[in-house]
Design an enzyme around this catalytic site. Sequence first.
Site, PDB file in Angstrom:
ATOM      1  N   GLU A  48       0.792  -1.234  -0.381  1.00 32.31           N
ATOM      2  CA  GLU A  48       0.141   0.333   0.216  1.00 32.31           C
ATOM      3  C   GLU A  48       1.106   1.200   0.231  1.00 32.31           C
ATOM      4  OE1 GLU A  48      -3.679   2.134   2.407  1.00 32.31           O
ATOM      5  OE2 GLU A  48      -3.120   0.280   3.049  1.00 32.31           O
ATOM      6  N   CYS A 247      -6.383   1.002   2.956  1.00 36.69           N
ATOM      7  CA  CYS A 247      -7.581   2.209   3.358  1.00 36.69           C
ATOM      8  C   CYS A 247      -7.182   3.006   1.633  1.00 36.69           C
ATOM      9  CB  CYS A 247      -7.248   2.948   4.396  1.00 36.69           C
ATOM     10  SG  CYS A 247      -7.341   1.720   5.324  1.00 36.69           S
ATOM     11  N   GLU A 379     -11.297  -3.578   4.092  1.00 35.24           N
ATOM     12  CA  GLU A 379     -12.203  -3.997   4.713  1.00 35.24           C
ATOM     13  C   GLU A 379     -13.374  -2.697   4.990  1.00 35.24           C
ATOM     14  OE1 GLU A 379      -8.201  -3.209   7.687  1.00 35.24           O
ATOM     15  OE2 GLU A 379      -9.286  -1.731   7.312  1.00 35.24           O
TER      16      GLU A 379
END
Length: 660
Positions: A48, A247, A379
Amino acid sequence: MKYKSNLIALLIAGTFFRASAQQDDVIVVNAAKSEGKISPTMWGVFFEDINMGADGGIYAEMVKNRSFEFLKPLMGWSVKGDKIKEGDLLVLNRQDAQLANPRFLRATIKDAAKGQAGLTNEGFKGGMSIKKDLEYEFSLMYRQQSPGITLHVELVDEQNNILGTGVLKPTDISGKWAKQEVNFKAGTTAAKAKMNIWFEGNGVLDMDMISLFPADTWKGRKKGMRADMIQMLADMKPGFIRFPGGCIVEGTDLANRYQWKKTIGPIEERQLIMNRWNTEFAHRPSPDYFQTFGLGFFEYFQLAEDIGAEPLPILNCGMACQFNTAEVVPLDQLDPYVQDALDLIEFANGDASSEWGKVRASMGHAEPFNLKYLGVGNENWGPQYIERAKAFQKAIKAKYPKINLIYSSGTDPDSDRFHFLDKELRTMGADIIDEHYYRSPEWFLKNASRYDSYDRKGAKVFAGEYAAHIDGKTTGSNRNIWQAAIAEAAFMTGLERNAAVVNMASYAPLFANTEGWQWAPDLIWVDNMNIYGTPNYYVQKLFSTNKGTQVASALAAGKSVSGLDGLYVSAVVDSMKKELIVKLVNTRDTEQNKQVSFEGLKLVGSEAQLTVLKGHLTDQNTIDKPLAIAPTQAALKLKGKTAALKLPANSFVMLKVSYK
């Protein structure tokens, strides 16, 4: 008589307990008792763009804000020289005429000599790392409104000593945008340098995509990746690489989400966005953290191919981060998100005559990337996620039934939220369910048997993000201590033992810059000059490079060894290399003596290879001491089919024997 009978009972009990203790000290590894195949994707890596992982990290670009698209257009730049007057340097914004890259810099220079009018770029966190005798490529896009300007490029250290120089005289006089570059070598090494651009002459010059790359990129690719960081991944021999997050897939809101189609094609046409980690943590602000997408989906696929890993892209499912805005796309407007997923599969797997396969081929990769896995959301949770997951499942399975879809089970492994998702996803017939756990070392030890009772015939599990988090009083790389790594090793024996259920696993996050991190702990730490693997990295590497092809039975007193006397054990057979591999984790603070007895195979030779990883619980690796905790190897004599082991306190020991 009563006294005598009690004495006999005590003697019998003592004999029983001694026999039990002796049984516990013998671990029987039976290769003939297979407990399931191990997926080639069992151990992988999760990437990420957090902690300066991409820009300022594996993407080797050295110029910060090269196209003036940050919220503050000249962030990272400073103006130099007394020949620069008000209005001589202007940031122009083309707005709708060039949505992907609207801004550029116009320099109006009047009778300037070198050193009188210029710009300085500070580089990313910690400046630019310059190496003696290494070649650097300076390039830019330009348009000459009025020819007559020469660019002098300088790399200088903190004392303004010149490290290397190059001269670029724009040659295109068409009045259209052109590209040009100049290469030069550095004569000196400096860890924290910067770049000066001095203007000489008279003229008006438009500039964009001002860039500096070292020549020693991964595989020597122009404008490529930082080689030492990629080598650390290649050394792990990962079965997959998950990208681009995390995210950042969701974004703080839907406008800030990751959109893969904006990350392919010519780099000057890739639309920059603010990295959501820019403002996420008040205690670690990073106002200069953006995503230029020089590292985009094509490069991710190419990287997976380079290191022999399966590509595992994760796409937004119409939901923004639920910790931030929790925005969702109405179900009747979800089609473009689903279509993005279908188009990505075609981009990866379609032939060169298909719409998106043609785009891939135009970027230099005519052959398909052979995508097998795709993640739906990151998520995400709640009934709103299940509704959207079903829409993706229906459309993708109808057109691409062999694609394995990976679904989110939320942010934690124990809550009502998790159990709701797990039940719903299994009812849907999910291929793979992604479970995440950022928990204490104690949690990892207690949950090493988590998957012992999971349904072997149901959905498979992807342990997609995990890391042992020690007391929050510690920060940064200080959280990557041996206490965390050994707890993860113990937990991983449970994952390996249950490979019939767990098909994929990856530690997270992967990279962190020592001067630009937002989240810790992390697997690999870097600065602009150096790199080192944490103790956690060496645990991951030992599992990944010794994953085997099927699970072997490993029992003490007829039971799996998961916490018995602080010991955790798993065993695998590698039918390709003809090896039997046993992994043992001693979480006690005292040495233990154990015997490993091998059954079910005919061993070759009288020696085993012993690998030991050990340390004090608070030990860690650092830039200065990168191998404070690292594996050591030795030969161990066998007694027939038995190995006598001394397991050091707080250690991870791997035993490897060859068989016919």
